[in-house]
Design an enzyme around this catalytic site. Structure first.
Site, mmCIF file in Angstrom:
data_model
loop_
_atom_site.group_PDB
_atom_site.id
_atom_site.type_symbol
_atom_site.label_atom_id
_atom_site.label_comp_id
_atom_site.label_asym_id
_atom_site.label_seq_id
_atom_site.Cartn_x
_atom_site.Cartn_y
_atom_site.Cartn_z
ATOM 1 N N TYR A 1 0.824 -1.210 0.000
ATOM 2 C CA TYR A 1 0.000 0.000 0.000
ATOM 3 C C TYR A 1 0.858 1.260 0.000
ATOM 4 O O TYR A 1 1.904 1.301 0.662
ATOM 5 C CB TYR A 1 -0.897 0.013 1.244
ATOM 6 C CG TYR A 1 -1.813 1.207 1.295
ATOM 7 C CD1 TYR A 1 -2.992 1.216 0.577
ATOM 8 C CD2 TYR A 1 -1.469 2.348 2.024
ATOM 9 C CE1 TYR A 1 -3.818 2.321 0.589
ATOM 10 C CE2 TYR A 1 -2.299 3.451 2.043
ATOM 11 C CZ TYR A 1 -3.474 3.438 1.320
ATOM 12 O OH TYR A 1 -4.291 4.525 1.326
ATOM 13 N N TRP B 1 1.102 5.706 -1.615
ATOM 14 C CA TRP B 1 0.775 6.711 -2.621
ATOM 15 C C TRP B 1 1.835 6.879 -3.691
ATOM 16 O O TRP B 1 1.569 7.419 -4.747
ATOM 17 C CB TRP B 1 0.538 8.044 -1.921
ATOM 18 C CG TRP B 1 -0.898 8.248 -1.568
ATOM 19 C CD1 TRP B 1 -1.642 7.481 -0.721
ATOM 20 C CD2 TRP B 1 -1.760 9.267 -2.075
ATOM 21 N NE1 TRP B 1 -2.921 7.975 -0.662
ATOM 22 C CE2 TRP B 1 -3.019 9.084 -1.471
ATOM 23 C CE3 TRP B 1 -1.585 10.343 -2.950
ATOM 24 C CZ2 TRP B 1 -4.107 9.913 -1.743
ATOM 25 C CZ3 TRP B 1 -2.659 11.177 -3.204
ATOM 26 C CH2 TRP B 1 -3.902 10.949 -2.610
HETATM 27 N N1 LIG Z 1 -2.115 7.805 12.669
HETATM 28 C C1 LIG Z 1 -2.492 7.957 11.410
HETATM 29 N N2 LIG Z 1 -1.915 7.214 10.437
HETATM 30 C C2 LIG Z 1 -2.297 7.370 9.174
HETATM 31 C C3 LIG Z 1 -3.297 8.298 8.809
HETATM 32 C C4 LIG Z 1 -3.897 9.056 9.853
HETATM 33 O O1 LIG Z 1 -4.795 9.875 9.624
HETATM 34 N N3 LIG Z 1 -3.449 8.880 11.118
HETATM 35 N N4 LIG Z 1 -3.655 8.449 7.495
HETATM 36 C C5 LIG Z 1 -3.515 7.280 6.654
HETATM 37 C C6 LIG Z 1 -3.749 7.545 5.240
HETATM 38 S S1 LIG Z 1 -5.243 8.262 4.840
HETATM 39 C C7 LIG Z 1 -2.883 7.170 4.258
HETATM 40 S S2 LIG Z 1 -3.375 7.302 2.629
HETATM 41 C C8 LIG Z 1 -1.573 6.568 4.572
HETATM 42 C C9 LIG Z 1 -0.456 7.026 3.617
HETATM 43 O O2 LIG Z 1 0.600 6.155 3.679
HETATM 44 P P1 LIG Z 1 1.660 6.030 2.483
HETATM 45 O O3 LIG Z 1 0.985 6.189 1.181
HETATM 46 O O4 LIG Z 1 2.432 4.781 2.722
HETATM 47 O O5 LIG Z 1 2.571 7.294 2.776
HETATM 48 P P2 LIG Z 1 3.590 8.042 1.823
HETATM 49 O O6 LIG Z 1 4.480 8.836 2.720
HETATM 50 O O7 LIG Z 1 2.867 8.771 0.763
HETATM 51 O O8 LIG Z 1 4.450 6.855 1.219
HETATM 52 C C10 LIG Z 1 4.817 6.781 -0.107
HETATM 53 C C11 LIG Z 1 6.254 6.299 -0.178
HETATM 54 O O9 LIG Z 1 6.564 6.056 -1.549
HETATM 55 C C12 LIG Z 1 7.857 6.581 -1.829
HETATM 56 N N5 LIG Z 1 7.880 6.871 -3.267
HETATM 57 C C13 LIG Z 1 7.521 7.995 -3.934
HETATM 58 N N6 LIG Z 1 7.650 7.831 -5.259
HETATM 59 C C14 LIG Z 1 8.093 6.568 -5.444
HETATM 60 C C15 LIG Z 1 8.403 5.794 -6.596
HETATM 61 O O10 LIG Z 1 8.285 6.236 -7.719
HETATM 62 N N7 LIG Z 1 8.811 4.506 -6.395
HETATM 63 C C16 LIG Z 1 8.962 3.958 -5.151
HETATM 64 N N8 LIG Z 1 9.373 2.713 -5.060
HETATM 65 N N9 LIG Z 1 8.687 4.680 -4.044
HETATM 66 C C17 LIG Z 1 8.248 5.947 -4.188
HETATM 67 C C18 LIG Z 1 7.996 7.792 -0.956
HETATM 68 O O11 LIG Z 1 9.353 8.088 -0.750
HETATM 69 C C19 LIG Z 1 7.249 7.340 0.308
HETATM 70 O O12 LIG Z 1 8.131 6.749 1.238
HETATM 71 O O13 LIG Z 1 -1.210 6.891 5.918
HETATM 72 C C20 LIG Z 1 -2.217 6.481 6.859
HETATM 73 N N10 LIG Z 1 -1.721 6.605 8.206
HETATM 74 N N1 LIG Z 2 -1.516 18.349 3.002
HETATM 75 C C1 LIG Z 2 -1.952 17.083 2.953
HETATM 76 N N2 LIG Z 2 -3.171 16.815 2.438
HETATM 77 C C2 LIG Z 2 -3.627 15.546 2.412
HETATM 78 C C3 LIG Z 2 -2.846 14.452 2.854
HETATM 79 C C4 LIG Z 2 -1.557 14.765 3.399
HETATM 80 O O1 LIG Z 2 -0.818 13.869 3.845
HETATM 81 N N3 LIG Z 2 -1.154 16.071 3.434
HETATM 82 N N4 LIG Z 2 -3.328 13.169 2.756
HETATM 83 C C5 LIG Z 2 -4.419 12.942 1.823
HETATM 84 C C6 LIG Z 2 -5.080 11.663 2.060
HETATM 85 S S1 LIG Z 2 -4.325 10.248 1.497
HETATM 86 C C7 LIG Z 2 -6.298 11.561 2.625
HETATM 87 S S2 LIG Z 2 -7.040 10.050 2.787
HETATM 88 C C8 LIG Z 2 -7.019 12.734 3.102
HETATM 89 C C9 LIG Z 2 -7.555 12.474 4.487
HETATM 90 O O2 LIG Z 2 -8.562 13.334 4.772
HETATM 91 P P1 LIG Z 2 -9.088 13.401 6.263
HETATM 92 O O3 LIG Z 2 -9.079 12.061 6.877
HETATM 93 O O4 LIG Z 2 -10.379 14.082 6.260
HETATM 94 O O5 LIG Z 2 -7.950 14.329 6.881
HETATM 95 P P2 LIG Z 2 -7.409 14.561 8.336
HETATM 96 O O6 LIG Z 2 -6.538 15.758 8.238
HETATM 97 O O7 LIG Z 2 -6.781 13.324 8.861
HETATM 98 O O8 LIG Z 2 -8.674 14.873 9.205
HETATM 99 C C10 LIG Z 2 -9.473 16.006 8.962
HETATM 100 C C11 LIG Z 2 -9.911 16.594 10.270
HETATM 101 O O9 LIG Z 2 -10.843 15.763 10.915
HETATM 102 C C12 LIG Z 2 -10.911 16.205 12.257
HETATM 103 N N5 LIG Z 2 -11.323 15.114 13.120
HETATM 104 C C13 LIG Z 2 -10.578 14.111 13.636
HETATM 105 N N6 LIG Z 2 -11.335 13.299 14.390
HETATM 106 C C14 LIG Z 2 -12.580 13.803 14.357
HETATM 107 C C15 LIG Z 2 -13.824 13.410 14.941
HETATM 108 O O10 LIG Z 2 -13.937 12.411 15.635
HETATM 109 N N7 LIG Z 2 -14.896 14.183 14.654
HETATM 110 C C16 LIG Z 2 -14.830 15.286 13.867
HETATM 111 N N8 LIG Z 2 -15.952 15.975 13.646
HETATM 112 N N9 LIG Z 2 -13.673 15.695 13.334
HETATM 113 C C17 LIG Z 2 -12.582 14.945 13.559
HETATM 114 C C18 LIG Z 2 -9.525 16.664 12.623
HETATM 115 O O11 LIG Z 2 -9.607 17.913 13.286
HETATM 116 C C19 LIG Z 2 -8.811 16.718 11.293
HETATM 117 O O12 LIG Z 2 -8.060 17.908 11.107
HETATM 118 O O13 LIG Z 2 -6.167 13.864 3.143
HETATM 119 C C20 LIG Z 2 -5.457 14.039 1.922
HETATM 120 N N10 LIG Z 2 -4.866 15.344 1.910
HETATM 121 MO MO LIG Z 3 -5.373 8.461 2.531
#
Ligand SMILES: Nc1nc2c(c(=O)[nH]1)N[C@H]1C(S)=C(S)[C@@H](COP(=O)(O)OP(=O)(O)OC[C@H]3O[C@@H](n4cnc5c(=O)[nH]c(N)nc54)[C@H](O)[C@@H]3O)O[C@H]1N2
Ligand SMILES: Nc1nc2c(c(=O)[nH]1)N[C@H]1C(S)=C(S)[C@@H](COP(=O)(O)OP(=O)(O)OC[C@H]3O[C@@H](n4cnc5c(=O)[nH]c(N)nc54)[C@H](O)[C@@H]3O)O[C@H]1N2
Ligand SMILES: [Mo]
Length: 768
Positions: free
Chosen positions: A115, A117
């Site tokens: 998994y 991005w």
């Molecule tokens: N506690 C907590 N944990 C969370 C979340 C949260 O809200 N709270 N959010 C979650 C969510 S929504 C998501 S989507 C995940 C994201 O989790 P990931 O998608 O695993 O996070 P990224 O840092 O985007 O990891 C992408 C990796 O790919 C590498 N990369 C970039 N380009 C390339 C390429 O071309 N080839 C290769 N081989 N590698 C490359 C980058 O260096 C990076 O290390 O995290 C989750 N984790």
């Molecule tokens: N800059 C930036 N943008 C991103 C990403 C990133 O890594 N960086 N990741 C992208 C990805 S993969 C995803 S999936 C999306 C994720 O999108 P989201 O999951 O919506 O993003 P978060 O910032 O984790 O959370 C949004 C807000 O929800 C609020 N929140 C947390 N818990 C609760 C709750 O129980 N109730 C309510 N009402 N609010 C709550 C928090 O204040 C938080 O700031 O973001 C995307 N956008």
């Molecule tokens: Mo995500």
């Protein structure tokens, strides 16, 4: 080692956080946002310092213990030193190990869920590459389903409304909101920092402008969130600072007021929904003796009962959008707020009206609320996976720690496979997964971990074989997505760092050694694949009678504007117009306020209609604070954490944790102090910023600071940099979806008065 780059004019490129051009001037990389983007993201500022940063991986390496003792379980992962090897040797080792594992355990012994991005670009998309490689060259792999983004809603939304993408992506647009919405109930907000990002790229950031236009027209925004800045100032929002994790209770309180005061849309519920009477019995307390009144809700969510009741009265009958951030369902019982949000919207009768309805995930990423592109966008074909076993994506540690154990998922009883080799390309589980100490134990159980990375992430540090790959700026690709009208020719901006190779070239080399090169490459080099992918879109354009440039003309121009579909409200708009002719693809063809299917699964943690379920992980005397571990404003996840923009926001090298003045005062914490966050699972350091933008009792530490164990030899080392996933809990949302619950957990915070350990997360590990 590297030569100073000669000056080059700006050339187009694309990233998940925006389209831009980049060129070299006086040895510096100059990045300029696309001129058509009204609100470019500052995350672009991470590119210039990143290309030649010391955190980049320069050559293939193998962990010493693995090289000397061969494959096998080892707690030396993440603790050992590395040994540089030639590409020839590295590829030989990977090919031989894949062959060994397949021969002895079958392809079921390989986990290729991988998994993550990675980077924008249709061809060099690492997950597509690794999946295609494992299918074509190895015969398959154990896969993962769903995402960390939407683990619970991926499963519950199809039961109650219809296909996830069709419901979330293409029903309500920002154009509708700007022009038509009267009230927005924004659960978790629609933070501009989040919609800055869209998988595959985004050429125009329209969200801020649309909210400003709606607000100027008189639309009212109500923000339900523990944080005040989850909506931009331009929305002019009223802030309802609720207790984290209690939205379901608050929505039940709104619904109770609607139902008891006759404000709910009975005609809509009769014609378009099933299960309302059953749900109402619960809502009014007929089925369990507890009416879910505004005052009942107030005691749980901390919002005054009068405010809940008044809001319900004010919203009824208005063109109302209920928006919901992914964040709410990334928590224990995360299915419930999603389902309850859908039910509240039904009671308001708003589905399928322009600017009204349920905007699931709207504003959480830049690809929601956009018109769909009307022509196909090519992608790398994946081939057939010969293995049927899978896991819900966030059950990775459970799987590795419990081979052969049964688990529940969406009405099925499944078994964890026995994994010997894990292959990761394009993701960072030491960023994304919960309870990192447990994840380390899980990775100690396998025989081999192979990782392709651009930089020395903690995942690369825990690998046995690390293969350095190019960054997006170092290769050519095409960016495009179904929710952005610009197809972008991603030009090469820089030469590969050190010995780094494209993922594609790496996989082609291993496939060759396995005797499967022709199957993997189909005889194409990267350029030929780009032409092949472009042809898909070109054929789609030609079929619509649109004059289409040939590939070379497109490449030279740098971009191509694609046609988009009419804004008709998607499948919910059609359903609203005629629910008989256009039923929803649910069992009843209607909105399922109660689901006989889910009820039939018999899960106490996800009953047959939305319900308030008490949680196991809530603050107590020892850990009295909620931590919100949300998305970082300064980068995408952990990517380019070492980039200039991300690094500039750290204080004393640490990630910043925000805390309310009252909570800071009670702990003698001053602005800029280093603090230690801890609970029973782990501990990390961060720098304190004191802010009234949080509800008291809530601290916020965004994800993405690279895991940095003070003593890698220890079992539960302190992370000195500020990765909140040493604190979060590794349990599924419920037996229905098994999604991640990483957003919220209970912690304690104290001032850190010890000697400040250095941050070494961006330094290469020993031997590399
Ligand atoms: N506690 C907590 N944990 C969370 C979340 C949260 O809200 N709270 N959010 C979650 C969510 S929504 C998501 S989507 C995940 C994201 O989790 P990931 O998608 O695993 O996070 P990224 O840092 O985007 O990891 C992408 C990796 O790919 C590498 N990369 C970039 N380009 C390339 C390429 O071309 N080839 C290769 N081989 N590698 C490359 C980058 O260096 C990076 O290390 O995290 C989750 N984790
Ligand atoms: N800059 C930036 N943008 C991103 C990403 C990133 O890594 N960086 N990741 C992208 C990805 S993969 C995803 S999936 C999306 C994720 O999108 P989201 O999951 O919506 O993003 P978060 O910032 O984790 O959370 C949004 C807000 O929800 C609020 N929140 C947390 N818990 C609760 C709750 O129980 N109730 C309510 N009402 N609010 C709550 C928090 O204040 C938080 O700031 O973001 C995307 N956008
Ligand atoms: Mo995500």
């Amino acid at each position: 080692m590297d030569q100073t780059p000669t000056d080059t004019p700006p050339r187009p490129h694309s990233s998940h956080w925006g389209v831009f051009s980049a060129g070299w001037q006086g040895g510096e990389l100059v990045v300029t946002p696309h001129p058509g983007d009204p609100d470019p993201s500052a995350i672009l500022g991470n590119f210039p310092g990143a290309l030649r940063h010391r955190a980049r991986i320069a050559r293939p390496v193998v962990r010493r213990g693995w090289l000397e003792n061969g494959p096998g379980p080892s707690d030396r992962r993440g603790r050992d030193e590395f040994v540089p090897v030639s590409w020839e040797k590295a590829l030989d080792l990977v090919a031989a190990e894949l062959a060994r594992v397949r021969g002895k355990f079958g392809a079921e012994g390989i986990f290729g869920g991988s998994y993550g991005w990675s980077s924008a670009g249709r061809f060099h998309h690492a997950q597509s590459q690794v999946h295609r490689f494992l299918n074509k060259a190895v015969g398959g792999y154990v896969r993962s389903v769903n995402s960390y983004s939407a683990g619970a809603s991926n499963v519950v939304i199809p039961h109650i409304l219809g296909p996830f993408e069709a419901i979330a992506r293409h029903c309500i647009t920002w154009e509708q909101i700007a022009a038509q919405t009267e009230v927005v109930l924004a659960f978790g907000g629609m933070a501009i920092r989040n919609s800055a990002v869209a998988g595959g790229g985004v050429s125009r950031h329209v969200e801020r402008g649309a909210m400003a236009a709606a607000h100027a027209r008189g639309a009212r925004f109500v923000l339900f969130s523990p944080l005040r800045d989850d909506l931009p100032e331009e929305a002019g929002a009223e802030w309802v600072p609720l207790v984290p994790g209690t939205d379901t209770a608050l929505m039940l309180g709104l619904a109770h007021t609607l139902a008891t005061e006759g404000l709910h849309d009975r005609a809509f519920l009769d014609r378009y929904c099933v299960g309302y009477p059953e749900f109402e019995a619960y809502l009014l307390g007929r089925s369990d003796g507890v009416p879910k009144s505004a005052s009942w809700a107030s005691a749980i969510c901390g919002v005054p009962a009068e405010r809940i009741a008044t809001l319900a009265r004010e919203v009824a009958g208005r063109r109302c959008l209920v928006s919901m951030a992914h964040a709410l369902q990334r928590a224990e019982h995360g299915e419930q707020p999603v389902w309850m949000g859908a039910v509240l919207t039904a009671m308001l009768g708003q589905y399928g009206l322009p600017g009204g309805g349920f905007g699931y995930a709207l504003g959480t990423l830049g690809h929601y609320g956009r018109r769909r592109v009307a022509v196909p966008i090519g992608g790398l074909p994946q081939g057939e996976n010969g293995v049927s076993a899978f896991i819900p994506v966030a059950r990775i540690s459970d799987m590795l720690l419990n081979p052969g154990a049964p688990f529940d998922y969406n009405g099925q009883r499944l078994t964890y496979p026995d994994i010997r080799l894990v292959y990761w390309a394009g993701g960072n589980p030491f960023h994304h997964h919960q309870d990192i100490n447990r994840l380390r134990e899980a990775f100690a159980r396998i025989d081999t971990l192979v990782v392709h990375e651009t930089a020395w992430t903690a995942t690369a540090r825990h690998a046995d074989i690390v293969l350095p790959c190019t960054m997006t700026l170092e290769r050519e690709d095409i960016a495009g997505s179904t929710s952005d009208p610009l197809l972008v020719a991603m030009h090469r901006i820089a030469e590969p760092h050190g010995e780094a190779r494209d993922d594609y070239a790496i996989f082609a080399g291993i496939a060759d050694r396995l005797g499967r090169k022709a199957e993997f490459t189909e005889g194409r080099d990267a350029q030929a694949w780009l032409r092949h992918l472009y042809a898909r879109t070109a054929e789609g354009l030609a079929a619509r009678g649109i004059n289409t440039p040939d590939f070379d003309t497109f490449w030279e121009a740098g971009e191509l504007e694609l046609p988009v579909e009419e804004d008709t409200g998607g499948i919910l708009g059609a359903f609203r117009c005629d629910p008989v002719a256009n039923p929803l693809p649910t069992p009843s063809g209607r909105i399922e306020i109660a689901s006989a299917t889910i009820a039939g699964f018999g899960y106490a943690d996800c009953p047959g209609h939305p319900a308030w379920l008490t949680q196991g992980d809530v603050p107590d005397a020892a850990h009295p604070l909620w931590i919100v571990a949300n998305q970082p404003a300064t980068r995408l996840h952990s990517q380019l954490d070492f980039g200039t923009h991300s690094a500039a926001q750290k204080r004393r090298d640490r990630e910043v944790m925000r805390i309310h003045p009252a909570d800071a005062a009670a702990r003698d914490i001053a602005e800029g102090d280093i603090v230690r966050l801890f609970n029973g699972r782990g501990a990390c350091l961060a720098a304190a910023a004191i802010s009234k933008a949080l509800r008291p009792g809530v601290v916020q530490l965004s994800t993405g600071a690279w895991y940095d164990p003070e003593d890698p030899q220890a079992d539960r080392p302190l992370c000195v940099h500020g990765n909140p996933n040493v604190l979060t809990r590794d349990v599924g949302t419920s037996r229905l979806a098994q999604g991640t619950t990483g957003q919220l957990t209970a912690v304690q915070v104290e001032r850190f008065d010890g000697e400040l350990p250095p941050v070494r997360a961006w330094d290469p590990p020993a031997g590399a």
